[in-house]
Design an enzyme around this catalytic site. Structure first.
Site, mmCIF file in Angstrom:
data_model
loop_
_atom_site.group_PDB
_atom_site.id
_atom_site.type_symbol
_atom_site.label_atom_id
_atom_site.label_comp_id
_atom_site.label_asym_id
_atom_site.label_seq_id
_atom_site.Cartn_x
_atom_site.Cartn_y
_atom_site.Cartn_z
ATOM 1 N N VAL A 94 43.339 53.537 71.970
ATOM 2 C CA VAL A 94 44.233 52.507 71.431
ATOM 3 C C VAL A 94 45.636 52.797 71.934
ATOM 4 O O VAL A 94 46.146 53.907 71.758
ATOM 5 C CB VAL A 94 44.215 52.497 69.885
ATOM 6 C CG1 VAL A 94 45.178 51.437 69.349
ATOM 7 C CG2 VAL A 94 42.806 52.252 69.367
ATOM 8 N N GLY A 154 38.688 57.733 70.927
ATOM 9 C CA GLY A 154 37.367 58.073 70.422
ATOM 10 C C GLY A 154 36.336 57.831 71.491
ATOM 11 O O GLY A 154 36.674 57.645 72.663
ATOM 12 N N GLY A 212 36.912 54.606 73.600
ATOM 13 C CA GLY A 212 38.006 54.501 74.557
ATOM 14 C C GLY A 212 39.303 54.948 73.912
ATOM 15 O O GLY A 212 39.367 56.034 73.335
ATOM 16 N N LEU A 227 47.806 55.793 70.774
ATOM 17 C CA LEU A 227 47.866 55.817 69.316
ATOM 18 C C LEU A 227 46.606 56.424 68.710
ATOM 19 O O LEU A 227 46.626 56.932 67.594
ATOM 20 C CB LEU A 227 48.065 54.394 68.778
ATOM 21 C CG LEU A 227 49.334 53.668 69.246
ATOM 22 C CD1 LEU A 227 49.349 52.244 68.707
ATOM 23 C CD2 LEU A 227 50.579 54.426 68.784
ATOM 24 N N GLY A 228 45.516 56.353 69.441
ATOM 25 C CA GLY A 228 44.256 56.900 68.961
ATOM 26 C C GLY A 228 43.213 56.842 70.056
ATOM 27 O O GLY A 228 43.368 56.115 71.036
ATOM 28 N N ASP A 241 31.191 52.071 58.389
ATOM 29 C CA ASP A 241 31.955 53.192 58.959
ATOM 30 C C ASP A 241 33.290 53.373 58.236
ATOM 31 O O ASP A 241 34.304 53.712 58.849
ATOM 32 C CB ASP A 241 32.181 52.962 60.452
ATOM 33 C CG ASP A 241 32.620 54.241 61.174
ATOM 34 O OD1 ASP A 241 32.290 55.339 60.683
ATOM 35 O OD2 ASP A 241 33.297 54.143 62.214
#
Length: 431
Positions: free
Chosen positions: A93, A88, A91, A85-86, A195
């Site tokens: 998701v 960065g 790591g 799903l995502g 953030d």
């Protein structure tokens, strides 16, 4: 007639779902949560809290947490191998089910840092659930595979495509709710998010698309000075230190550059020009409670302005991104590097000023004129003005000025005025 047996009259009160509210959105429902937590027996609350970290040692400046045993056994469903799903630097998701996802970490330091922040937020959410409904809550954690579980949402504002379905009133409503999330983190949790961006604001599923906006990702959050203790530590059951959280921050590294507060950019510029003492201002320190709120509110505001641009950009030319890619310097050693991130917000605020027939300013205009006297060096003032001219050209090319009328909404105007209180292009922000 005899009264019914009391056991037959008993109503079993279940914990409201944290992933499915009564109106279909993947978020805690305030109508469900508030009656529950106002009536829950203290023993049940203690059992709920036992699923999280608890304090084992306290000193004048430090708090030591111990981890619950349940976190050492991976009982969650395995993620789909190829589904991501995502991702960065932390790591990735991955989906666990239709309503749950797992955030997997490659570095244990990143894992424990976010785990501590999420743990503090989750405990505060139990105490004050109504104020916390616009903040994504962790629903579990597992040490062996270094993952934290969260409710699953439709996606982030960074990837959101249906901006034609967002009205000015809807945008104002959702970001006003996110103000509550920022205040909750500042007042109840005692941390600065630091953030906030479109990639960390999620969109919930709901009967009316798009659904509610929620603030996510406490991966770089840290304590502010409103806390009595300024150091945190995590130990295992044998007393081994797993992680020490440093509560000091470098103010220049707070927030993503495109949404960095103007008062921070002001300091960055003065530092680059050697007009302030780098040894004094570039030291790490604990961010104060008020400064923490100002920074998070300012970055939330500039995130909203990015959304305003996306609403106007019906041709999808991405003018600000085009400006950064083609015009703005990409070398941080460039003296005016941080000034480029003021350009989109200055130009957009001038457009909104004309729309609403008022003056909306953060202390610098598109000609490089500043409220603070003699701030920009002459060549930098000329450079800044040329940058603004370039961006105006991109905006005109995309016809964004022709769509301004869709922003004529009193709630949006009032919210912009509210946000302007938290930031200004000066050493101390808006006074």
């Amino acid at each position: 007639m005899a009264s019914p047996h009391p056991r037959k009259k008993r109503i079993v009160q279940k914990l409201p779902s944290l992933t499915q509210s009564c109106n279909g959105e993947l978020r805690p429902c305030p109508e469900c949560l508030q009656p529950h937590f106002s009536k829950i027996p203290i023993l049940s609350q203690l059992i709920t809290e036992h699923k999280f970290m608890c304090v084992s040692e306290i000193s004048a400046h430090k708090v030591v947490f111990k981890l619950p045993k349940s976190w050492f056994q991976c009982e969650h469903l395995k993620p789909q191998e190829d589904a991501v799903l995502g991702s960065g630097s932390f790591g990735s998701v991955k989906p666990i089910s239709k309503v749950t996802c797992a955030k997997y970490f490659t570095d244990p330091v990143d894992f424990y840092h976010e785990l501590i922040a999420c743990n503090l937020a989750a405990l505060a959410q139990i105490r004050n659930s109504t104020r916390a409904i616009y903040l994504v809550r962790m629903t579990g954690a597992y040490i062996p595979c270094k993952c934290i579980l969260f409710p699953r949402y439709a996606g982030s504002l960074y990837d959101f495509k249906c901006w034609d379905k967002i009205s000015a009133k809807k945008l104002a409503k959702e970001f006003k709710s996110l103000v509550n999330a920022v205040n909750f983190l500042n007042d109840e949790v005692g941390i600065i998010h630091s953030d906030i961006s479109t990639s960390n604001i999620l969109v919930a599923h709901g009967p009316d698309f798009p659904g509610t906006f929620l603030l996510a990702d406490l991966g770089v959050a840290s304590l502010h000075s409103g806390n009595h203790q300024t150091e945190l530590c995590v130990k295992n059951s044998r007393g081994k230190i797993l992680y020490n959280m440093s509560c000091t921050r470098d103010i220049f590294l707070l927030c993503k550059d495109p949404v960095k507060p103007a008062q921070v950019i002001f300091r960055c510029y003065l530092l680059a020009c050697k007009l302030i003492n780098s040894e004094t201002l570039h030291q790490t320190f604990i961010v104060g409670k008020i400064l923490a709120q100002n920074i998070d509110m300012a970055s939330l505001f500039y995130t909203m302005l990015e959304c305003v641009e996306k609403m106007l950009d019906t041709k999808d030319i991405k003018p600000s991104r085009e400006f950064y890619n083609k015009i703005g310097p990409d070398d941080e050693s460039h003296k005016a590097y941080f000034l480029q991130f003021l350009v989109p917000r200055v130009v957009l605020l001038e457009m909104l000023s004309r729309l609403w027939d008022t003056k909306l300013s953060i202390g610098i205009d598109s000609f490089g004129n500043t409220t603070e006297k003699n701030v920009l060096e002459v060549q930098d003032k000329i450079l800044f003005a040329s940058w603004c001219t370039h961006l105006k050209g991109f905006l005109h090319k995309g016809g964004l000025q022709l769509n301004l009328n869709k922003l004529r909404a009193q709630p949006l105007y009032e919210l912009v005025r509210f946000f302007l209180k938290f930031d200004y292009f000066s050493l101390s922000g808006r006074q």
